[in-house]
Design an enzyme around this catalytic site. Structure first.
Site, PDB file in Angstrom:
ATOM      1  N   ASP A 172       9.178  -2.902  -3.376  1.00 51.96           N
ATOM      2  CA  ASP A 172       7.848  -2.637  -3.179  1.00 51.96           C
ATOM      3  C   ASP A 172       7.882  -1.283  -2.281  1.00 51.96           C
ATOM      4  OD1 ASP A 172       5.201  -3.040  -2.074  1.00 51.96           O
ATOM      5  OD2 ASP A 172       6.002  -3.445  -0.178  1.00 51.96           O
ATOM      6  N   ASP A 174       4.875   0.183   0.026  1.00 51.47           N
ATOM      7  CA  ASP A 174       4.532   0.190   1.242  1.00 51.47           C
ATOM      8  C   ASP A 174       5.125  -0.671   2.198  1.00 51.47           C
ATOM      9  OD1 ASP A 174       2.393   1.867  -0.244  1.00 51.47           O
ATOM     10  OD2 ASP A 174       1.265   1.902   1.861  1.00 51.47           O
TER      11      ASP A 174
HETATM   12  P1  IMP Z   1       2.698  -1.568  -2.473  1.00 50.13           P
HETATM   13  O1  IMP Z   1       2.877  -2.206  -1.239  1.00 50.13           O
HETATM   14  O2  IMP Z   1       3.921  -0.390  -2.708  1.00 50.13           O
HETATM   15  O3  IMP Z   1       2.671  -2.447  -3.435  1.00 50.13           O
HETATM   16  O4  IMP Z   1       1.448  -0.656  -2.369  1.00 50.13           O
HETATM   17  C1  IMP Z   1       0.113  -1.087  -1.994  1.00 50.13           C
HETATM   18  C2  IMP Z   1      -0.801  -0.050  -1.380  1.00 50.13           C
HETATM   19  O5  IMP Z   1      -0.817   0.895  -2.105  1.00 50.13           O
HETATM   20  C3  IMP Z   1      -2.007  -0.437  -0.957  1.00 50.13           C
HETATM   21  O6  IMP Z   1      -2.342  -1.418   0.143  1.00 50.13           O
HETATM   22  C4  IMP Z   1      -2.916   0.709  -0.979  1.00 50.13           C
HETATM   23  O7  IMP Z   1      -3.042   1.255   0.186  1.00 50.13           O
HETATM   24  C5  IMP Z   1      -2.105   1.634  -1.847  1.00 50.13           C
HETATM   25  N1  IMP Z   1      -2.705   1.955  -3.195  1.00 50.13           N
HETATM   26  C6  IMP Z   1      -3.151   3.173  -3.680  1.00 50.13           C
HETATM   27  N2  IMP Z   1      -3.841   3.003  -4.810  1.00 50.13           N
HETATM   28  C7  IMP Z   1      -3.764   1.787  -5.278  1.00 50.13           C
HETATM   29  C8  IMP Z   1      -4.330   1.043  -6.530  1.00 50.13           C
HETATM   30  O8  IMP Z   1      -4.847   1.728  -7.187  1.00 50.13           O
HETATM   31  N3  IMP Z   1      -4.093  -0.264  -6.309  1.00 50.13           N
HETATM   32  C9  IMP Z   1      -3.615  -0.887  -5.184  1.00 50.13           C
HETATM   33  N4  IMP Z   1      -2.947  -0.522  -4.152  1.00 50.13           N
HETATM   34  C10 IMP Z   1      -3.272   0.994  -4.212  1.00 50.13           C
HETATM   35 MG    MG Z   2       3.994  -3.761   0.488  1.00 51.08          MG
END
Ligand code: IMP
Ligand code: MG
Length: 492
Positions: A172, A174
Site C-alpha cells: 500500500d 499511504d
Molecule cells: P493508499 O493508502 O496508498 O491506498 O492511498 C489512499 C489515499 O490516496 C487516500 O486516502 C487519498 O488521500 C489518496 N488518493 C488520491 N487519489 C485518490 C483516488 O482517486 N482514489 C482514492 N484515493 C486517492
Molecule cells: Mg494506506
C-alpha cells in the site's frame, strides 16, 4: 499433511460422500465467521516462541498480551511461512522437520536483530506497557551477543533467482511506504535500502495504491521521489528496475520503472497488454462496462453529497475518471465518525443496488473515497500478468478494517498488517534477515562505501537531513487528493 491443515484452516471443506460433494464450514470458520482464506500454513507456535524469546511476554506479571502483539506474531508467522529453504525449488508441502533446520537458524538471527518492533501510537500512550526497564535492555543485548555467531553464519549470498522469500511483494502507499498524505521523501531511509535489496534479489515489488492520477507518471514519481533517487544513486540495473511496478487507482493504471528511473505506463491493449491478457478474470478492468462505471460514480457522488449535508462536514467532493472523493476543506479535519458513516452508507447502497463491478469504499484517514476497482483486482491482475501464484505473493498494508482499502487484498494473497512506515521497514528487515540476505554485502563496493560514508556523516552531524531533503524538493508540491500542483510560498 499441509493440504489437510490448510483445508482445516480455510473457510470450507469439501466432503466427498458417495453421491455428492458437500461443503461444510471448517471449525475455525464456525468460531470466526468472517475468517478469510489461508494460502500458506501459519507456524503460529514457532512465531510465538520467537517473539516471546525476543520480548519475554510470558515473563510479564501484570500485563497480558495486547492486540498489537498478536498482530506482530501473526505477521511474523506469515513471513516465516513464506520462507523456503535457500537454494531449493519451491516445495509447498515440506514436512515440519525439514522446515525446522532453516527456520531455527534464521529465527535465532531474527530474535537477535538489534531493533525491536516499532511501538504503535496506542502502545506509546498506554502507561501499562511502558518500554522495558534498563536491566531488561541489558539482558536483551547479552542475548543478541550470544546469537551473533548464528547471524554471521547466515551471511550467505543466495542465488538471486532462488530468493527464498515471497516472489511478489505488494505495498500500500499511504501510511505503509510514507505517512498519510506525504511522499516518500527521504532517499537515505532504510526502507529505500531494503526495497533496493529485494529488487536486487529478484523480488517483484508493486505499490498498489488507491491514489489515482491516471497515467500522469510524473505525479506518482513525485510521491516516490526519495525512493527513486535512492535507486538512481545506487545505479540499480535495468533488469532489476523493471521488476518495480505501481498500480494507481487500486487496479486502474499500471506503470513500471524504466532504465531512466522514470515510470512508464504498461501497455493495456494488443498482444501482451496487461488489460487484454487478464480478461479471463471477470473483474479485470478489461471487462468493465463504461456505462456502469459512470452510474456507480453518479450514485457515489449523490450519496457523498447527502452525507456531507446531513453531517455538516467541512468538506468538498471531487470526481475523477474512476473515483469520487470526499476531502477536507483546507486546514479542516473531517471527524473519523463522519468518514466511517459516509463509507458505510455508500457500501450499503452499492451492495443493495447489485453493482456487478468491483469497487472499494474506504476511509483513508483524512478523506473518504469510492473507487471503481479495488486492491483484490490490482493484486490479482499482477499475479496473472507476472505468473506468480497467491502463496508466493505478500501484500503489506495498513487498512484491514472493513472500512479500509487493504482489506480487499486478503482474499487473493497472504497479508501483513502494519500501522506505519517504520513497521514496514521492520517487516522488510525481518524478511531479508530470515532469507539470509546480508544487509550490507549486497551493495556494489562503490555503493557500499557510499552507504557507509553517508551513514557516518548523518550519525556525526547536527544537520536535520530530512529538513534538507524536504527543502530540496519543496518546489514540487502537489495536492495528493486532486493531483494538482501547488506553488510553495514558504520563504527559505
Ligand atoms: P493508499 O493508502 O496508498 O491506498 O492511498 C489512499 C489515499 O490516496 C487516500 O486516502 C487519498 O488521500 C489518496 N488518493 C488520491 N487519489 C485518490 C483516488 O482517486 N482514489 C482514492 N484515493 C486517492
Ligand atoms: Mg494506506
Amino acid at each position: 499433511m499441509t493440504n489437510e491443515l490448510l483445508n482445516e484452516m480455510n473457510a470450507t471443506n469439501n466432503v466427498n460422500n458417495a453421491n455428492s460433494m458437500q461443503i461444510i464450514p471448517s471449525r475455525l470458520q464456525k468460531l470466526v465467521p468472517s475468517i478469510g482464506i489461508f494460502y500458506t500454513r501459519l507456524p503460529l507456535r514457532k512465531a510465538f516462541m520467537a517473539y516471546n524469546q525476543k520480548y519475554g511476554i510470558t515473563k510479564r506479571q501484570y500485563i497480558c498480551i495486547s492486540f498489537n502483539e498478536i498482530r506482530h506474531i501473526l505477521n511474523l508467522a506469515q513471513i516465516l511461512a513464506m520462507m523456503k529453504e535457500p537454494k531449493q525449488e519451491v516445495v509447498v508441502d515440506e514436512t515440519a522437520e525439514r522446515q525446522n533446520t532453516t527456520d531455527t537458524r534464521a529465527l535465532e538471527a531474527w530474535v537477535g536483530m538489534e531493533e525491536n518492533t516499532p511501538r504503535t501510537e496506542e502502545e506509546e500512550g498506554d502507561d501499562s506497557s511502558k518500554a522495558p526497564q534498563h536491566h531488561e535492555k541489558l539482558e536483551r543485548r547479552d542475548r543478541s551477543d550470544s546469537l551473533k555467531e548464528s547471524i554471521d553464519s547466515l551471511s550467505l549470498l543466495p542465488d538471486r533467482a532462488l530468493f527464498p522469500g515471497p516472489k511478489l511483494i505488494c505495498f500500500d502507499g499511504d501510511q505503509t511506504l510514507y505517512s498519510d498524505g506525504s511522499n516518500f521523501e527521504s532517499s537515505g531511509s532504510k526502507l529505500a535500502k531494503y526495497l533496493y535489496l529485494l529488487l536486487k534479489h529478484g523480488c517483484y515489488i508493486a505499490v498498489v495504491t488507491a491514489a489515482g492520477y491516471e497515467y500522469q507518471t510524473a505525479k506518482y514519481e513525485l510521491r516516490l521521489t526519495g525512493l527513486l533517487a535512492y535507486f538512481k544513486d545506487r545505479g540499480l540495473d535495468e533488469k532489476d528496475l523493471e521488476r518495480f511496478y505501481i498500480f494507481g487507482g487500486e487496479c486502474n493504471y499500471l506503470m513500471r520503472l524504466g532504465s531512466d528511473y522514470k515510470l512508464k505506463p504498461v501497455r493495456e491493449d494488443g498482444p501482451g497488454g496487461w488489460m487484454v491478457s487478464t480478461t479471463h478474470n471477470m473483474e479485470s478492468p478489461g471487462n468493465w462496462d463504461e456505462e456502469e462505471v459512470t452510474s456507480i460514480l453518479d450514485m457515489a457522488e449523490a450519496c457523498f453529497q447527502k452525507s456531507l449535508d446531513d453531517q455538516n462536514m467541512r468538506a468538498r467532493i471531487i470526481r475523477k475518471k474512476r473515483s469520487v472523493g470526499l476531502i477536507p476543506q483546507p486546514v479542516q479535519k473531517i471527524p473519523r465518525e463522519a468518514l466511517d458513516e459516509t463509507v458505510l452508507r455508500i457500501q450499503n447502497e452499492l451492495e443493495t443496488d447489485k453493482v456487478t463491478l468491483p469497487f472499494c469504499a474506504f476511509n483513508g484517514g483524512t478523506d473518504a473515497w469510492l473507487d471503481v476497482g479495488n486492491k483484490r483486482v490490482g493484486v490479482q491482475v499482477l499475479q496473472s500478468y507476472l505468473g506468480i501464484p497467491s502463496e508466493e505473493t505478500l501484500h503489506i498494508g495498513d487498512q484491514f478494517l472493513n472500512t479500509g482499502n487493504d482489506y480487499a487484498a486478503r482474499s487473493v494473497c497472504p497479508c501483513v498488517w502494519i500501522t506505519s512506515p517504520e513497521e514496514t521497514t521492520y517487516i522488510l528487515k525481518s524478511i531479508l534477515r530470515l532469507a539470509g540476505v546480508p544487509l550490507l554485502a549486497q551493495l556494489s563496493p562503490v555503493a557500499e562505501e557510499k552507504e557507509k560514508t553517508e551513514t557516518d556523516v548523518r550519525r556525526n552531524s547536527n544537520v536535520d537531513f530530512s529538513e534538507v531533503e524536504r527543502r530540496a524538493t519543496r518546489a514540487l508540491k502537489m495536492d495528493v487528493y486532486t493531483g494538482e500542483y501547488i506553488s510553495d510560498n514558504i520563504s527559505s
